[in-house]
Design an enzyme around this catalytic site. Structure first.
Site, PDB file in Angstrom:
ATOM      1  N   ASP A  60     -13.313  -4.783  11.036  1.00 34.72           N
ATOM      2  CA  ASP A  60     -13.435  -5.822  10.027  1.00 34.72           C
ATOM      3  C   ASP A  60     -14.756  -5.596   9.291  1.00 34.72           C
ATOM      4  OD1 ASP A  60     -13.671  -8.054   8.507  1.00 34.72           O
ATOM      5  OD2 ASP A  60     -13.500  -9.498  10.151  1.00 34.72           O
ATOM      6  N   SER A 138     -15.524  -4.224 -10.459  1.00 33.43           N
ATOM      7  CA  SER A 138     -14.391  -4.659 -11.284  1.00 33.43           C
ATOM      8  C   SER A 138     -14.957  -5.073 -12.639  1.00 33.43           C
ATOM      9  CB  SER A 138     -13.755  -5.869 -10.596  1.00 33.43           C
ATOM     10  OG  SER A 138     -12.966  -6.613 -11.484  1.00 33.43           O
ATOM     11  N   TYR A 151     -13.777 -14.410  -6.289  1.00 36.19           N
ATOM     12  CA  TYR A 151     -13.752 -12.961  -6.556  1.00 36.19           C
ATOM     13  C   TYR A 151     -14.805 -12.582  -7.600  1.00 36.19           C
ATOM     14  CZ  TYR A 151     -11.862  -8.345  -7.723  1.00 36.19           C
ATOM     15  OH  TYR A 151     -11.709  -6.987  -7.941  1.00 36.19           O
ATOM     16  N   SER A 154     -18.282 -12.771  -6.261  1.00 28.95           N
ATOM     17  CA  SER A 154     -18.581 -11.683  -5.308  1.00 28.95           C
ATOM     18  C   SER A 154     -18.854 -10.374  -6.043  1.00 28.95           C
ATOM     19  CB  SER A 154     -17.438 -11.503  -4.300  1.00 28.95           C
ATOM     20  OG  SER A 154     -16.315 -10.862  -4.886  1.00 28.95           O
ATOM     21  N   LYS A 155     -18.101 -10.134  -7.133  1.00 29.46           N
ATOM     22  CA  LYS A 155     -18.295  -8.874  -7.877  1.00 29.46           C
ATOM     23  C   LYS A 155     -19.566  -8.931  -8.725  1.00 29.46           C
ATOM     24  CE  LYS A 155     -14.690  -6.602  -6.338  1.00 29.46           C
ATOM     25  NZ  LYS A 155     -14.802  -5.393  -5.525  1.00 29.46           N
TER      26      LYS A 155
HETATM   27  N1  LIG Z   1      -6.152  -3.316  -8.111  1.00 29.27           N
HETATM   28  C1  LIG Z   1      -6.849  -3.733  -9.125  1.00 29.27           C
HETATM   29  O1  LIG Z   1      -6.283  -4.055 -10.193  1.00 29.27           O
HETATM   30  C2  LIG Z   1      -8.340  -3.793  -9.047  1.00 29.27           C
HETATM   31  C3  LIG Z   1      -9.066  -3.973 -10.236  1.00 29.27           C
HETATM   32  C4  LIG Z   1     -10.440  -3.969 -10.208  1.00 29.27           C
HETATM   33  C5  LIG Z   1     -11.110  -3.769  -8.989  1.00 29.27           C
HETATM   34  N2  LIG Z   1     -10.401  -3.606  -7.853  1.00 29.27           N
HETATM   35  C6  LIG Z   1     -11.146  -3.392  -6.589  1.00 29.27           C
HETATM   36  O2  LIG Z   1     -10.711  -2.188  -5.993  1.00 29.27           O
HETATM   37  C7  LIG Z   1     -10.977  -2.248  -4.578  1.00 29.27           C
HETATM   38  C8  LIG Z   1      -9.765  -1.731  -3.818  1.00 29.27           C
HETATM   39  O3  LIG Z   1      -8.660  -2.592  -4.055  1.00 29.27           O
HETATM   40  P1  LIG Z   1      -7.146  -2.054  -4.155  1.00 29.27           P
HETATM   41  O4  LIG Z   1      -6.657  -2.447  -5.476  1.00 29.27           O
HETATM   42  O5  LIG Z   1      -7.059  -0.652  -3.719  1.00 29.27           O
HETATM   43  O6  LIG Z   1      -6.460  -3.067  -3.103  1.00 29.27           O
HETATM   44  P2  LIG Z   1      -5.649  -2.828  -1.744  1.00 29.27           P
HETATM   45  O7  LIG Z   1      -4.597  -1.807  -1.920  1.00 29.27           O
HETATM   46  O8  LIG Z   1      -5.257  -4.202  -1.296  1.00 29.27           O
HETATM   47  O9  LIG Z   1      -6.757  -2.232  -0.760  1.00 29.27           O
HETATM   48  C9  LIG Z   1      -7.791  -3.020  -0.224  1.00 29.27           C
HETATM   49  C10 LIG Z   1      -8.437  -2.280   0.932  1.00 29.27           C
HETATM   50  O10 LIG Z   1      -9.458  -3.137   1.503  1.00 29.27           O
HETATM   51  C11 LIG Z   1      -9.280  -3.157   2.927  1.00 29.27           C
HETATM   52  N3  LIG Z   1      -9.727  -4.409   3.523  1.00 29.27           N
HETATM   53  C12 LIG Z   1      -9.411  -5.673   3.140  1.00 29.27           C
HETATM   54  N4  LIG Z   1      -9.972  -6.557   3.985  1.00 29.27           N
HETATM   55  C13 LIG Z   1     -10.656  -5.839   4.929  1.00 29.27           C
HETATM   56  C14 LIG Z   1     -11.439  -6.171   6.068  1.00 29.27           C
HETATM   57  N5  LIG Z   1     -11.667  -7.435   6.440  1.00 29.27           N
HETATM   58  N6  LIG Z   1     -12.007  -5.170   6.790  1.00 29.27           N
HETATM   59  C15 LIG Z   1     -11.790  -3.884   6.446  1.00 29.27           C
HETATM   60  N7  LIG Z   1     -11.047  -3.501   5.374  1.00 29.27           N
HETATM   61  C16 LIG Z   1     -10.493  -4.465   4.635  1.00 29.27           C
HETATM   62  C17 LIG Z   1      -7.780  -3.001   3.124  1.00 29.27           C
HETATM   63  O11 LIG Z   1      -7.531  -2.530   4.424  1.00 29.27           O
HETATM   64  P3  LIG Z   1      -6.253  -3.041   5.288  1.00 29.27           P
HETATM   65  O12 LIG Z   1      -5.079  -3.095   4.336  1.00 29.27           O
HETATM   66  O13 LIG Z   1      -6.136  -1.977   6.325  1.00 29.27           O
HETATM   67  O14 LIG Z   1      -6.646  -4.373   5.794  1.00 29.27           O
HETATM   68  C18 LIG Z   1      -7.432  -1.964   2.047  1.00 29.27           C
HETATM   69  O15 LIG Z   1      -7.669  -0.667   2.533  1.00 29.27           O
HETATM   70  C19 LIG Z   1     -11.346  -3.704  -4.274  1.00 29.27           C
HETATM   71  O16 LIG Z   1     -12.729  -3.810  -4.069  1.00 29.27           O
HETATM   72  C20 LIG Z   1     -10.942  -4.451  -5.530  1.00 29.27           C
HETATM   73  O17 LIG Z   1     -11.759  -5.582  -5.770  1.00 29.27           O
HETATM   74  C21 LIG Z   1      -9.028  -3.629  -7.836  1.00 29.27           C
END
Ligand SMILES: NC(=O)c1ccc[n+]([C@@H]2O[C@H](COP(=O)([O-])OP(=O)(O)OC[C@H]3O[C@@H](n4cnc5c(N)ncnc54)[C@H](OP(=O)(O)O)[C@@H]3O)[C@@H](O)[C@H]2O)c1
Length: 270
Positions: A60, A138, A151, A154-155
């Site tokens: 975690d 982000s 969110y 935090s960002k």
């Molecule tokens: N997708 C978008 O449109 C978008 C846009 C801008 C920025 N972002 C940023 O991109 C980053 C990655 O997001 P994503 O889109 O790839 O989402 P995602 O597919 O949901 O991946 C999120 C990752 O964070 C891990 N995670 C969540 N809670 C956790 C915890 N308590 N301890 C350890 N690991 C944890 C998850 O691991 P598990 O699944 O194994 O728990 C997963 O590997 C994030 O920081 C997000 O804010 C995303």
């Protein structure tokens, strides 16, 4: 020559998973963390089929001791750390009046404190390797959207933290880059928490046409190689940055309307 080593938080899915494959293809040994054992195993075996080594940790990220374990595992396994990618993150959709403060705090611990702990335990090794820190922030790192106050804050906090340590680490030879993507395809919106703390389960947006995680990972790798300070990916993102700085009232209006028009917008009844 010894392979370089990258630690990627949230390496089990989405951007983190794609970054793990990209860095592996570029010859890096990989350490990934996440909570989902099955997905972490799958990513590890794909990396090994690419040809580099991978260690994973089920942990975690919001727990300090768990984060220290991730860095300890890296040094024990590979003896070095060259790149830290602070990527793990979740979102939370609720108007602030209805927010559950425990969920707000949980999000902050994952998105913000998870990054702080990762940097804290990695710093000695990154100074030694004159390495890089990459924060996956982000557009919400500098632009506010309604119904996402946890969110967004935090960002914004991440942006301030990484901008500060960039200045401190400059003379130590450590590169700090903040990547600020707009929407990209992943499980992120399905995993977004609702007011009651449960996952949304489906996306609030049409995911078609969003940037793929492969393209995102390629761009982040290029930014890393060029030692960029910031990374805003698209023309739309760059325009949003400009509007926010020069026409903040227009930015407010655009942002409000964007959220008003998403699926099951919480603004409709508020
Ligand atoms: N997708 C978008 O449109 C978008 C846009 C801008 C920025 N972002 C940023 O991109 C980053 C990655 O997001 P994503 O889109 O790839 O989402 P995602 O597919 O949901 O991946 C999120 C990752 O964070 C891990 N995670 C969540 N809670 C956790 C915890 N308590 N301890 C350890 N690991 C944890 C998850 O691991 P598990 O699944 O194994 O728990 C997963 O590997 C994030 O920081 C997000 O804010 C995303």
């Amino acid at each position: 020559m010894e392979n370089k080593v990258v630690v990627i938080t949230g390496g089990s899915s989405g951007a983190g998973e794609a970054l793990a494959y990209k860095f592996s293809k570029e010859g890096f040994n990989i350490v990934i963390g996440g909570t989902n054992t099955e997905r972490l195993k799958k990513v590890k075996s794909k990396i090994e089929s690419i040809g580099t080594k991978c260690k994973f940790l089920v942990h975690d990220i919001s727990n300090q001791k768990d984060v220290k374990k991730m860095v300890d595992l890296t040094i024990k396994s590979f003896g070095r750390l060259d790149v830290l990618i602070c990527n793990a993150g979740i979102s939370y959709r609720s108007v602030f009046e209805h927010i559950n403060l425990d969920v707000f705090e949980k999000l902050f611990k994952i998105n913000f404190f998870g990054s702080i702990y990762s940097v804290k335990y990695s710093i000695p090794y990154l100074i030694k390797s004159k390495g890089s820190i990459i924060a996956i922030s982000s557009l919400n790192g500098f632009i506010a959207t309604p119904t996402r106050s946890a969110y967004v804050s935090s960002k914004h906090a991440m942006q301030g933290f990484f901008d500060s340590i960039r200045l401190e680490l400059k003379n130590k030879g450590v590169h700090v880059m903040v990547a600020s993507p707009g929407y990209f395809e992943s499980n992120f919106r399905k995993n977004t928490l609702k007011s009651d703390g449960n996952k949304e389960g489906s996306s609030s947006r049409d995911e078609k046409g969003m940037m793929s995680t492969e393209v995102l990972a390629d761009k982040i790798f290029m930014g890393y190689k060029s030692k960029n300070r910031d990374l805003i990916f698209t023309f739309r993102g760059k325009l949003a940055h400009l509007i926010k700085n020069w026409f903040p009232k227009l930015a407010d209006r655009l942002s409000y309307n964007e959220i008003l028009n998403e699926r099951e917008s919480l603004l409709k009844d508020y």
